[in-house]
Scaffold this active site. Sequence first.
Site, PDB file in Angstrom:
ATOM      1  N   ASP A  45      24.407  33.868  95.043  1.00 39.40           N
ATOM      2  CA  ASP A  45      23.722  33.977  96.332  1.00 39.40           C
ATOM      3  C   ASP A  45      24.671  33.565  97.452  1.00 39.40           C
ATOM      4  O   ASP A  45      24.937  32.383  97.655  1.00 39.40           O
ATOM      5  CB  ASP A  45      22.483  33.073  96.317  1.00 39.40           C
ATOM      6  CG  ASP A  45      21.497  33.392  97.415  1.00 39.40           C
ATOM      7  OD1 ASP A  45      21.810  34.243  98.261  1.00 39.40           O
ATOM      8  OD2 ASP A  45      20.408  32.795  97.424  1.00 39.40           O
ATOM      9  N   ASP A  46      25.219  34.547  98.144  1.00 41.19           N
ATOM     10  CA  ASP A  46      26.109  34.301  99.295  1.00 41.19           C
ATOM     11  C   ASP A  46      27.502  33.812  98.892  1.00 41.19           C
ATOM     12  O   ASP A  46      28.129  33.058  99.645  1.00 41.19           O
ATOM     13  CB  ASP A  46      25.501  33.281 100.264  1.00 41.19           C
ATOM     14  CG  ASP A  46      24.314  33.820 101.041  1.00 41.19           C
ATOM     15  OD1 ASP A  46      23.748  34.848 100.624  1.00 41.19           O
ATOM     16  OD2 ASP A  46      23.949  33.219 102.067  1.00 41.19           O
ATOM     17  N   CYS A  83      20.517  39.481 101.822  1.00 45.04           N
ATOM     18  CA  CYS A  83      20.082  39.101 100.473  1.00 45.04           C
ATOM     19  C   CYS A  83      19.116  40.087  99.834  1.00 45.04           C
ATOM     20  O   CYS A  83      19.402  40.678  98.788  1.00 45.04           O
ATOM     21  CB  CYS A  83      19.432  37.722 100.512  1.00 45.04           C
ATOM     22  SG  CYS A  83      20.426  36.443 101.315  1.00 45.04           S
ATOM     23  N   ASP A 268      25.447  38.734  96.023  1.00 48.65           N
ATOM     24  CA  ASP A 268      24.645  39.682  96.792  1.00 48.65           C
ATOM     25  C   ASP A 268      25.253  40.019  98.140  1.00 48.65           C
ATOM     26  O   ASP A 268      25.130  41.147  98.622  1.00 48.65           O
ATOM     27  CB  ASP A 268      23.205  39.169  96.955  1.00 48.65           C
ATOM     28  CG  ASP A 268      23.097  37.803  97.605  1.00 48.65           C
ATOM     29  OD1 ASP A 268      24.135  37.171  97.885  1.00 48.65           O
ATOM     30  OD2 ASP A 268      21.950  37.350  97.837  1.00 48.65           O
ATOM     31  N   ASN A 269      25.895  39.070  98.798  1.00 47.22           N
ATOM     32  CA  ASN A 269      26.499  39.337 100.107  1.00 47.22           C
ATOM     33  C   ASN A 269      27.559  38.291 100.411  1.00 47.22           C
ATOM     34  O   ASN A 269      27.786  37.371  99.630  1.00 47.22           O
ATOM     35  CB  ASN A 269      25.450  39.388 101.217  1.00 47.22           C
ATOM     36  CG  ASN A 269      24.558  38.181 101.300  1.00 47.22           C
ATOM     37  OD1 ASN A 269      23.378  38.248 100.986  1.00 47.22           O
ATOM     38  ND2 ASN A 269      25.108  37.042 101.698  1.00 47.22           N
TER      39      ASN A 269
END
Length: 480
Positions: A45-46, A83, A268-269
Amino acid sequence: MNRRDLFSAAAGLGLTAVGTMDAAARTRIDASGKRARNVLLIVADDQGYDLSCCGGRVKTPVLDNLAADGTLFVQGYATVSSCSSSRATLYTGLYSHTNGMYGLAHDVHNFSLLDDVKTLPWMLKRAGFATALVGKKHVKPDALLPYDAWLAPEQPGIRDVAFMAHEAGRWIRAQSGTPFFLTMGYSDPHRDSVNFGNTRAWPEVKREIYSPADVLVPAHLPDLPAVRQDLAQYYESVSRLDSGVGMLLRELRESGHEGDTLVLYLSDNGRPFPGAKDNLYEPGLHLPLIIRSPQQRKHGVRNGALVSWIDVTPTILDWTGVAPPENYFYAPLPGRSLLPILEENAPQGFDRVFATHSFHEINQYYPMRSIRTRQYSYFLNLEPSLAVPVASDVQLSPSWKAITATPGAKLGRRTLEAFLHRPSEELYELTADPDEVVNLAGDAAHAAALADLRVQLHGWRAATHDPWLAGVTDPFGHAH
């Protein structure tokens, strides 16, 4: 041109169908006694492109070892740097402007998939796979993601990576030979209200504490003390994530399924810092992608193909031998399986990726579309009169506060004004300008390249039924 014709046009763009087996072929394989083809999809996540095996200063020994045992795609790109939209692409094999997940799912934002979209858990469950999600889902509606089990459901900043790993291991061992699809959705290294969850020790995790003096300040950020301190906190969260992946892979190995499970690791990003997350520039999209197949004979491959998260669903479907349902409107899917190129360093035909962005939060509207090739990146900003929004967690970060409070501070080589107010078109020559700062859209010397990229982007938008493209929706404004 109707929607079916638009999607059929994908073949003309080189957006090819998934290589899948028919039902008879799958039956022959099942009857042959070969081992099941399981899938472990691990989603950070990130996390930006921050791995020690790629020259970063954050310690990621587990992910380095996974790359050494499989294939690291050094030019892997998300299709969107937000996200929910990015995760929806992973689950559907469709761009966010196609699948309807235009922005965040949670709270008042309330974006969700279109009703007729089919997801990986739905398709694999229908084919007889056991399915489970551990941790973060962040995509709606639940009815379209019908996992058999949701273990350790997402909470604000779930950080107990040992608990998550053990829950996953228990579930894997309980399947008793049934093929499985397990999604591990981490919350690290996303920010929380405290900042990366580093305020306590976590079970079974050796805590890595970084000195701000030792971090590597990426090119999109200024070298300010607060930025360095912020990056040191982010590094600690990345290292905790790495430790959790190690526990998860140990659970997989001890379950006896390491030899029949395709493992995919990605984020995700981009990292949750100004100029990365929520942007289509390189720091927002260029992320880790590691795939390890039990069948690959060559290990430690560094693959230079330009690949995208649009390729994840086709890769998993290819591995499992599962196809989308017959007469599925969105077939053929626009991505390609990466299994045939796992052992190649420089495969041919992987020389462009597309990206899309519409919303992050509900009040953060800034539609963008882009294409990236070996030589150029081109951005079409559909509402250039608007200021570029900044994600709330980034706005609250020590980095953003320091940047906006420091007279003359820049985001790397880009001024704050240039970051927040952009023209309708941006064109960057990546060899000379990898930081994407010098806009060549008005340069006559690059007019031919600009015209070609415009045509390619328009063709992709039409083939993927972009509702922001004139003429795609019907006169009543409906995409269906």
